[in-house]
Design an enzyme around this catalytic site. Structure first.
Site, mmCIF file in Angstrom:
data_model
loop_
_atom_site.group_PDB
_atom_site.id
_atom_site.type_symbol
_atom_site.label_atom_id
_atom_site.label_comp_id
_atom_site.label_asym_id
_atom_site.label_seq_id
_atom_site.Cartn_x
_atom_site.Cartn_y
_atom_site.Cartn_z
ATOM 1 N N TYR A 179 0.789 -1.226 0.000
ATOM 2 C CA TYR A 179 0.000 0.000 0.000
ATOM 3 C C TYR A 179 0.826 1.284 0.000
ATOM 4 O O TYR A 179 0.325 2.348 0.339
ATOM 5 C CB TYR A 179 -0.949 0.019 1.201
ATOM 6 C CG TYR A 179 -0.314 -0.320 2.534
ATOM 7 C CD1 TYR A 179 0.501 0.590 3.182
ATOM 8 C CD2 TYR A 179 -0.542 -1.558 3.115
ATOM 9 C CE1 TYR A 179 1.073 0.284 4.400
ATOM 10 C CE2 TYR A 179 0.030 -1.877 4.332
ATOM 11 C CZ TYR A 179 0.831 -0.958 4.977
ATOM 12 O OH TYR A 179 1.404 -1.271 6.173
ATOM 13 N N HIS A 180 2.080 1.241 -0.384
ATOM 14 C CA HIS A 180 2.895 2.452 -0.439
ATOM 15 C C HIS A 180 3.239 2.801 -1.880
ATOM 16 O O HIS A 180 4.393 3.062 -2.216
ATOM 17 C CB HIS A 180 4.171 2.268 0.385
ATOM 18 C CG HIS A 180 3.925 2.153 1.860
ATOM 19 N ND1 HIS A 180 3.421 3.191 2.608
ATOM 20 C CD2 HIS A 180 4.098 1.119 2.720
ATOM 21 C CE1 HIS A 180 3.302 2.809 3.872
ATOM 22 N NE2 HIS A 180 3.692 1.555 3.956
ATOM 23 N N SER A 181 2.251 2.822 -2.738
ATOM 24 C CA SER A 181 2.489 3.105 -4.154
ATOM 25 C C SER A 181 2.839 4.581 -4.351
ATOM 26 O O SER A 181 2.264 5.458 -3.725
ATOM 27 C CB SER A 181 1.255 2.751 -4.976
ATOM 28 O OG SER A 181 0.952 1.377 -4.854
ATOM 29 N N THR A 218 6.252 5.493 3.318
ATOM 30 C CA THR A 218 6.193 6.783 2.629
ATOM 31 C C THR A 218 5.633 7.926 3.481
ATOM 32 O O THR A 218 5.560 9.059 3.000
ATOM 33 C CB THR A 218 5.324 6.665 1.364
ATOM 34 O OG1 THR A 218 4.020 6.211 1.735
ATOM 35 C CG2 THR A 218 5.943 5.703 0.376
#
Length: 208
Positions: A139-141, A185
């Protein structure tokens, strides 16, 4: 050794993986690797590839702005990405073989999946097979809307986060990172937000 920045992160969580819907695995994978251990005390390790070399795309589906875009992550299209994940697994094998881990009863044998049984368990080919079956995006795109200098044909926004070629539109989130940052992030996103807030305050003073 000899690398300028880390390319692998190990994330240990003090529980088994739980609901397989989080990873969207198909039923056969879930039934073998996740569901039997949902109520089993233990821990899981997630091995992250921090700087994937494969480059994905985000394209418009059509002219309707409310339709979802077409996302193609291109995961594992670069062999080095797979090699780095394999190296991360080998590092974890060293960790799991320590006396402390042995004393906790840590065991890799639950990963002996039938869908990769045509390879010798824990061989390179076995782990590569597992990577192909269970690796997934987390989930850190970032980096779908690159920030760059004026004239950079690959940049979507300029250094003031303005979308180039469109008036009164800015982007302020992880998508503007020119490249994927190491690890989580949240800190660099807050830095981008602080930078943007300072720019807006300066612009407001200019107009008043």
């Amino acid at each position: 050794m000899g690398k300028e920045r880390p390319d692998i992160m190990m994330f240990l969580i003090p529980t088994t993986l739980g609901e397989s819907i989080m990873f969207n695995y198909n039923e056969s994978v879930s039934n073998e690797l996740i569901n039997p251990y949902m109520k089993t005390p233990g821990f899981a390790v997630l091995i992250f590839l921090l700087h994937p070399r494969g480059t994905g795309t985000v394209r418009l589906r059509n002219t309707d702005p409310f339709d979802s875009p077409i996302l193609d992550t291109n995961h594992l299209t670069n062999k080095q990405d797979e090699d780095d994940l394999l190296a991360g697994i080998r590092m974890f094998e060293e960790l799991i073989s320590t006396e402390v881990m042995k004393s906790l009863g840590a065991d890799l044998s639950i990963n002996e999946a039938s869908f990769c049984s045509h390879h010798q368990f824990r061989s390179d080919d076995f782990w590569r097979c597992m990577i192909r079956h269970i690796a997934h995006n987390f989930y850190h795109s970032t980096s779908t809307c690159k920030m760059g200098i004026k004239g950079d044909p690959t940049a979507v926004v300029d250094l003031d986060l303005r979308v180039q070629g469109i008036k009164n539109l800015r982007v302020c989130d992880a998508s503007v990172f020119p490249s994927v940052t190491s690890a989580n992030t949240n800190a660099p996103v807050m830095a981008i937000a602080e930078k943007f807030a300072d720019m807006l305050k300066k612009e407001r003073k200019t107009f008043t």
